[in-house]
Design an enzyme around this catalytic site. Structure first.
Site, PDB file in Angstrom:
ATOM      1  N   SER A 183      -4.350   3.697  11.770  1.00  0.00           N
ATOM      2  CA  SER A 183      -4.945   2.719  10.871  1.00  0.00           C
ATOM      3  C   SER A 183      -3.752   2.077  10.181  1.00  0.00           C
ATOM      4  O   SER A 183      -3.063   2.716   9.375  1.00  0.00           O
ATOM      5  CB  SER A 183      -5.872   3.401   9.870  1.00  0.00           C
ATOM      6  N   LEU A 184      -3.481   0.827  10.512  1.00  0.00           N
ATOM      7  CA  LEU A 184      -2.210   0.209  10.104  1.00  0.00           C
ATOM      8  C   LEU A 184      -2.062   0.153   8.591  1.00  0.00           C
ATOM      9  O   LEU A 184      -3.032   0.108   7.856  1.00  0.00           O
ATOM     10  CB  LEU A 184      -2.098  -1.188  10.718  1.00  0.00           C
TER      11      LEU A 184
ATOM     12  N   LYS B   9       8.325  -8.069  22.034  1.00  0.00           N
ATOM     13  CA  LYS B   9       7.266  -7.194  22.537  1.00  0.00           C
ATOM     14  C   LYS B   9       7.431  -7.105  24.058  1.00  0.00           C
ATOM     15  O   LYS B   9       7.636  -8.126  24.717  1.00  0.00           O
ATOM     16  CB  LYS B   9       5.907  -7.782  22.159  1.00  0.00           C
TER      17      LYS B   9
ATOM     18  N   HIS C  61      -1.036  -7.071  24.641  1.00  0.00           N
ATOM     19  CA  HIS C  61      -1.165  -5.994  23.654  1.00  0.00           C
ATOM     20  C   HIS C  61      -2.147  -4.929  24.126  1.00  0.00           C
ATOM     21  O   HIS C  61      -3.210  -5.242  24.659  1.00  0.00           O
ATOM     22  CB  HIS C  61      -1.671  -6.564  22.320  1.00  0.00           C
TER      23      HIS C  61
ATOM     24  N   ARG D  25     -15.017  15.960 -17.274  1.00  0.00           N
ATOM     25  CA  ARG D  25     -13.711  15.325 -17.004  1.00  0.00           C
ATOM     26  C   ARG D  25     -12.636  15.928 -17.906  1.00  0.00           C
ATOM     27  O   ARG D  25     -11.489  16.095 -17.498  1.00  0.00           O
ATOM     28  CB  ARG D  25     -13.786  13.806 -17.162  1.00  0.00           C
TER      29      ARG D  25
ATOM     30  N   GLU E   9      -4.605   2.546  -5.872  1.00  0.00           N
ATOM     31  CA  GLU E   9      -5.298   3.760  -5.442  1.00  0.00           C
ATOM     32  C   GLU E   9      -4.921   4.163  -4.021  1.00  0.00           C
ATOM     33  O   GLU E   9      -4.921   5.355  -3.694  1.00  0.00           O
ATOM     34  CB  GLU E   9      -6.811   3.563  -5.554  1.00  0.00           C
TER      35      GLU E   9
END
Lengths: 626, 626
Positions: free
Chosen positions: A116-117, A239, A253, A308, A356
């Site tokens: 997952s790039l 490439k 590709h 919390r 995040e």
């Protein structure tokens, strides 16, 4: 041969082997491997320090392929290093092989799963930060990035975090082969476009011809020499370099070459070069922080506290007891209460700012080196990092995550701040644990178990103060449930967790005054769920009301239904959950509006009991119609 | 008074009103509002063109508060503009009020919900792109950003997309008040740190003292004059500016002032300035693209096609029929088949590159202006944009999303590319629709309905070619299910969708040869679910096997259990789903390993039928034990 010739030959071998493995597989990404082959050849021949016989040596460098689809190149490197055989390399993408389509840590030399790039660089930042501030060892982190993935925002969280933390032990290599999956990238071969961006984020940038091994050598040397700044090598590559049929040609590709034999011939044929990758060249052990006795916080039954807050208190206690525990927060530490950890144990606290994805990536990077990270922010904002959590599971990572401010009961801030899908999303992570404690002492009891548990371990905490129900020191196991109230004559079971357990208890009081006995179950462990307790409650009371401060999909109600799926006879289950988009208001107003407060629970119980009595009266024979 | 005095007075009023509303609420973010008050005063007094009486006027500018917590400032502006009364402003954060804690489109002048940081700018980019390429109107988009949110990667996806698309109709205003929620931001008042970054991404950057109205006027004029580049005003401000007790003082985030009366006095007291915000100053209508007859693609029963291909084909057909339909892809258009749309209707195709957050934000921005966007990538990578999808629901946005490459049946690429949680995550989005078609003609039939439907409408498509089951032109409604096979004597029901429906059909064949009749249900609409069909199948067959190429949590199995929760008697439900982390292999190998292929389905059916017959024999009386 000179070194340069050796490196060129090695680069050709890496290309040839990338073609061979993907041809054997009938799929894969040879052209994306060929562009970076010379870069990786020089890296492994001269700069990488890694003992392939001892992948757990804390002094090893780390090599992370952020462009995980270049896996044929990585496996060709492993073969050249003698870590895997040629035969095993050729099991690429075959069922049962550990030479998977994209790298995963089923191979001992792979730190984390990629594919997952935009994730490999953020995780590399986490590992580099670990080297600097936790392990305190001079290993280096090398990260091979694609140019396409530079469009992912997470890459820029990583560039920012690495620049801010002056991670000069980190080198990114950007393989600018200018072609993405469907066409040219945004910036093509405009290396300066990348240079301007990464320099602005505080990195040392080095441009290079990615097929000139002498230039690559110089660039890597310059990167290693960078002091006080992370370094990035921006390499112009082709490439499919080296094979006329595919070199720099769009549409090539992610597929094996049409004529691999001709390609291999053009590259000079098969080789069997073995590279003696240098072992770590320094002595030293990973730093350890002091450990001590675990002394969990205690809360007086009858008083009130927010879970919390108990999370924050207990995390400090755990951190004092265990030197391997670290905390990361997304700039809301005064809400999640990790600020207590940051004050008590500042050397092990990491400020992720409002990023995040980088926060979770940092946690993943730290556990690569055996640290035990707790990452915290509002549970709603963990949605921002969900793909990182998904991939952390593929990485077989063990990280603890705490999400505060769950549900409508946060009150006035409104729906953007309310986690109403977090139980569903974390339940749907492979091998995950989902906890939702109902009281502060219970929260404290669960925190040390989170640190010991494998996989993604999520705790949902409540903003509001809720009554202390349990005595300090009571045992609560992950996977358990607590029957808080029961008689021999319960007509219904109320199952809640977190803030709704308290509403369920009030509802049970109201029902008791109507002469109805209600069993109340605290489902603090949503996954794994205590199926035995739920099933027994279903059998013994015939009716279950689940109540959750969460959308109706994927949370407590669905977890309960799941463990009853094969039960016969099956209790009636009524799910109370949030079903309309909330606005602002007091916690009480919003819980009432959502139909998850004591009054609605009691009403639902009365209805289901009435229906079930009617059903019993009407019922003559048994079960299902056939 | 000069204009400058007017603007200063207006700025003070906006501060006073931010204090008043948050004090009345007892919560909120007055200090984050006060820092940006002068910037917004000059903007609304001189530069904003907006007809508050006609919020749907296509010529209106757009003002988006990416720092949504500065909602008191936004509402104070609405009051100054005469859009809301002072009384309504003071209902801030009260239950039932549309003056919510963070802005949402329950107010007609709010385009999108904000409050999850880092989303307003990406959505602004989507609106600006709409202005340039779809509406073709010269309205401007103004976006107020916080400095803390500059750490979010999504902001840099937005900076990159806007720079790349030369969106000179977009101006971002960064309110650099240097204080985040818990402490100083990463860059404090180092305006140059922001300047370097945004300039590197191709924006025109203008630094300004954010409390000098003359300087602000100049900066806004310069921004408007920017040609060929988006512009950003980097404003040095003080959090809580104007009130000694809070100005530039840490620890004052997100709470009302301790002494609002003194603060209001220090600011010169209440004012009641009304600003006649300029109306749009040009004529023109939004551009419209041609419409035509809808001619959906057809697939011959008995042949095979992938539903992802049918999605691509049908999207072109829909785009030809409806000029409002646009497509956005995350640089995998040859996998999702949006490449067909990009070729057929290039003016309405948007390349998002590998930036999934920006992709969803672009879709949200386009639907703000009434366009009907379809966004597509691998379903696994939609996890990257999950917080944007969550917030799109809070925005009451209507967008269609297609995720390809679902489940282990993608084969060799391995788990990083397999969506195994997408049904769970999209089901847990408020008001969402979740489709998972099983055949190409059915896919085509659903596409036009996706465009007509409110909310977040997700379609999961399959990588592999699967048999065409249905005749072209057959009707499939969202919310329906199709009973593909039934007799009057079915002993079990098999429920699948997508690729598993085909396995269920094969299993039914195998069972038939054992003399067992199995009903087979195609659950192509996972949400809303056709509860009547599921319940009837449960009643009539007594046993249900659900089978899904998805984790066991939150998908088809749980959707089925949910609609059976209150059923009495209740069928036995056996959930077949992916339970172990897959590796690489052929689709058939991986489906067999996961236990979701025809053989496992038939085995599960035989087991459950055996058990249920035993149960019937053993059972004497009725139902539940009491």
């Amino acid at each position: 041969m000179t070194h340069l010739d050796d490196w060129r030959e090695l680069g050709q071998q890496l290309r040839v082997d990338s073609i061979r493995s993907s041809s054997a597989a009938g799929s894969g990404h040879p052209t994306s491997s060929m562009s970076a082959a010379d870069l990786m050849a020089v890296l492994m021949a001269k700069y990488l320090h890694y003992d392939f016989d001892n992948p757990d040596d804390p002094r090893n460098d780390h090599l992370i392929f952020s462009k995980g689809h270049a896996s044929p190149l990585l496996y060709a490197m492993f073969k050249a290093a003698g870590a895997i055989s040629d035969d095993e390399m050729l099991t690429f993408r075959k069922f049962g092989s550990r030479i998977e389509g994209h790298p995963t840590p089923v191979l001992p030399w792979v730190d984390v799963a990629t594919g997952s790039l935009g994730q490999g660089l953020p995780i590399s930042v986490g590992v580099a930060l670990t080297g600097k501030r936790l392990d305190r060892l001079p290993y280096r982190v090398w990260c091979l990035c694609g140019d396409s993935e530079m469009a992912e925002g997470s890459m820029w969280e990583a560039f920012e975090a690495a620049g801010h933390n002056a991670l000069d032990n980190l080198t990114a290599v950007i393989d600018v082969n200018r072609l993405g999956q469907t066409g040219p990238t945004m910036h093509g071969w405009d290396l300066d476009a990348y240079r301007r961006r990464v320099e602005a984020f505080g990195w040392k940038a080095i441009e290079v011809d990615g097929h000139d091994v002498a230039a690559i050598d110089g660039a890597l040397a310059e990167a290693v020499a960078s002091n006080g700044q992370p370094s990035v090598i921006i390499a112009r590559t082709e490439k499919g370099h080296g094979v006329t049929a595919v070199a720099d040609i769009p549409g090539k590709h992610g597929k094996p070459l049409d004529d691999p034999d001709a390609a291999i011939a053009e590259l000079g044929g098969r080789r069997d070069i073995h590279v003696g990758v240098a072992k770590p060249d320094f002595d030293g052990r990973a730093h350890e922080f002091p450990t001590g006795e675990l002394s969990l916080p205690v809360y007086e039954p009858g008083t009130k506290e927010a879970t919390r807050k108990a999370f924050g208190d207990a995390l400090v206690a755990l951190g004092r007891a265990r030197g391997d525990v670290v905390a990361i927060d997304g700039e809301v530490g005064n809400s999640t209460y990790t600020e207590e950890f940051s004050e008590a144990l500042p050397d092990r606290f990491f400020q992720s700012y409002i990023a995040e994805q980088q926060m979770i990536a940092t946690a993943v990077g730290m556990q690569v080196r055996g640290w035990t990270p707790f990452a915290a922010t509002f549970a709603a904002f963990l949605a921002r990092a969900y793909d990182f959590v998904r991939m952390a599971a593929v990485s077989r990572a063990s990280i603890a995550i705490a999400g505060s401010h769950a549900g409508v009961s946060i009150g006035e801030d409104g729906p953007s701040q309310m986690a109403l899908e977090d139980l569903a999303t974390f339940r749907a992570v492979h091998g995950s644990t989902v906890l939702y404690p109902s009281d502060a002492n219970q929260t404290a009891a669960l925190i040390p178990q989170m640190a010991d548990r494998d996989g993604i371990v999520f705790m949902r905490t409540t903003r509001e103060k809720t009554p202390i129900l349990y005595d300090p020191g009571e045992a609560f196991e992950i996977g358990g449930a607590r029957v808080v109230r029961r008689t021999d004559d319960d007509a219904v079971t109320l199952i809640g967790a977190g803030i709704t357990l308290h509403e369920a208890l009030k509802a049970a009081d109201a029902l008791a005054s109507d002469g109805i006995n209600a069993r109340v179950v605290d489902l603090y462990s949503v996954k794994p769920i205590d199926a035995a307790t739920v099933r027994a409650a279903g059998r013994e009371t015939g009716a279950i009301i689940t109540v959750e401060d969460h959308w109706a999909e994927g949370g407590i109600g669905d977890a309960v239904l799941d463990c009853l799926a094969e039960e016969q006879p099956h209790p009636v289950v009524v799910k109370l959950a949030v079903r309309d988009m909330p606005g602002s208001g007091t916690p009480a107003e919003l819980m009432a509006a959502a139909g998850i407060d004591a009054e609605h629970i009691a009403d639902a119980a009365r209805t289901v009991i009435g229906r079930s009595r009617e059903h019993s009266r009407d019922e003559v024979g048994s079960g299902r119609r056939e």
